[in-house]
Design a protein around this motif. Structure first.
Motif, PDB file in Angstrom:
ATOM      1  N   CYS A  34      -6.808   5.758  -4.478  1.00  0.00           N
ATOM      2  CA  CYS A  34      -6.350   4.391  -4.694  1.00  0.00           C
ATOM      3  C   CYS A  34      -7.315   3.382  -4.080  1.00  0.00           C
ATOM      4  O   CYS A  34      -7.576   2.321  -4.674  1.00  0.00           O
ATOM      5  N   SER A  35      -7.876   3.700  -2.922  1.00  0.00           N
ATOM      6  CA  SER A  35      -8.856   2.816  -2.286  1.00  0.00           C
ATOM      7  C   SER A  35     -10.121   2.697  -3.122  1.00  0.00           C
ATOM      8  O   SER A  35     -10.711   1.617  -3.247  1.00  0.00           O
TER       9      SER A  35
ATOM     10  N   TYR B 190     -10.310   3.076  -6.404  1.00  0.00           N
ATOM     11  CA  TYR B 190      -9.984   2.247  -7.566  1.00  0.00           C
ATOM     12  C   TYR B 190      -9.999   0.768  -7.196  1.00  0.00           C
ATOM     13  O   TYR B 190     -10.475  -0.075  -7.962  1.00  0.00           O
ATOM     14  N   PHE B 191      -9.473   0.453  -6.011  1.00  0.00           N
ATOM     15  CA  PHE B 191      -9.445  -0.943  -5.570  1.00  0.00           C
ATOM     16  C   PHE B 191     -10.865  -1.496  -5.424  1.00  0.00           C
ATOM     17  O   PHE B 191     -11.164  -2.616  -5.851  1.00  0.00           O
TER      18      PHE B 191
ATOM     19  N   ILE C  37       2.172   1.786  -3.398  1.00  0.00           N
ATOM     20  CA  ILE C  37       1.125   2.239  -4.324  1.00  0.00           C
ATOM     21  C   ILE C  37       0.866   3.732  -4.130  1.00  0.00           C
ATOM     22  O   ILE C  37       0.754   4.488  -5.102  1.00  0.00           O
ATOM     23  N   TYR C  38       0.767   4.162  -2.873  1.00  0.00           N
ATOM     24  CA  TYR C  38       0.522   5.583  -2.602  1.00  0.00           C
ATOM     25  C   TYR C  38       1.689   6.440  -3.087  1.00  0.00           C
ATOM     26  O   TYR C  38       1.481   7.523  -3.658  1.00  0.00           O
TER      27      TYR C  38
ATOM     28  N   LYS D  24       0.829  -1.209   0.000  1.00  0.00           N
ATOM     29  CA  LYS D  24       0.000   0.000   0.000  1.00  0.00           C
ATOM     30  C   LYS D  24       0.861   1.255   0.000  1.00  0.00           C
ATOM     31  O   LYS D  24       0.585   2.204  -0.743  1.00  0.00           O
TER      32      LYS D  24
ATOM     33  N   THR E  90      -6.098  -1.676  -7.636  1.00  0.00           N
ATOM     34  CA  THR E  90      -5.806  -0.259  -7.840  1.00  0.00           C
ATOM     35  C   THR E  90      -5.185  -0.011  -9.204  1.00  0.00           C
ATOM     36  O   THR E  90      -5.493   0.987  -9.868  1.00  0.00           O
TER      37      THR E  90
END
Length: 228
Positions: free
Chosen positions: A49-50, A52-53, A31-32, A28, A59
């Motif tokens: 991102c959350s 999109y997941f 990703i961020y 995570k 994501t």
């Protein structure tokens, strides 16, 4: 190679190894960081991102669709940068359990092939799997769990046409529920309470059992028919 007609599909991340290793948190953060690198607002990157997941299953699918990112670059900077070899160690108990299964063994993951292969190698079990159904980030609109088409893809790749011969273990309740809808037998591997912990879920033609276990090492108790 196992000669049973039954296929045991095993998820990889947070299923074959403990989520307590913290790999999800490391992923995570990467990703961020990647999101900020491509220009997402620092104050909103986690929420974006959350979202999109939740909307796309992964994501990276949202980043490809809405930000036209290079999926290979994402893979290199996120999955590929994880120090898996320093964290995941060979697990003889896991190996013995998988070897004792009276079923063909197939990996079924939402990760890319490189990441999946690295994890299996770190665990010392890569030679026990006939194949891996994985997410090809470079494929436009690639399927991922819990979408029905990726379960159909897994069956095709594993060479099994009868869903009643499909057994599945995953740490995601959504992924387990999707398998049940296709008349697979599914096991939810999680330390948290499962929605199907105590019951049975009816399929179209038979009763499909949904079990809940806290660790994948308990699969022989959850699926005794595969380990007798």
């Amino acid at each position: 190679m196992k000669h049973s007609e039954r296929v045991l599909f095993l998820d990889i991340d947070n299923c074959l190894y403990s989520p307590d290793l913290g790999i999800s948190q490391m992923m995570k953060s990467r990703i961020y960081a990647y999101g900020r690198e491509i220009g997402l607002d620092s104050d909103e990157v986690e929420e974006t991102c959350s979202t999109y997941f939740k909307d796309y299953g992964l994501t990276v699918r949202g980043l490809v669709l809405h930000h036209n990112i290079d999926p290979q670059e994402f893979n290199d900077k996120v999955d590929g940068s994880l120090p898996l070899e320093d964290i995941i160690k060979p697990n003889p108990l896991l190996r013995n359990m998988i070897e004792s299964a009276n079923a063909r063994i197939w990996a079924f993951t939402n990760a890319g092939l490189d990441h999946a292969s690295r994890v299996l190698k770190c665990l010392g079990i890569e030679d026990l799997f006939e194949g891996i159904t994985y997410c090809d980030y470079t494929e436009p609109n690639f399927p991922c769990k819990p979408e029905k088409r990726v379960y159909e893809k897994a069956m095709k790749e594993a060479g099994v046409s009868n869903p009643q011969l499909c057994y599945f273990a995953d740490d995601s309740a959504k992924n387990v529920e999707a398998a049940l809808q296709l008349d697979w037998t599914a096991v939810h591997v999680s330390k948290q309470t499962s929605s199907c912990e105590h019951g049975y879920i009816a399929g179209e033609d038979n009763i499909i059992r949904c079990c809940h276990i806290e660790t994948v090492l308990n699969l022989p108790q959850a699926l005794p028919e595969l380990f007798s």
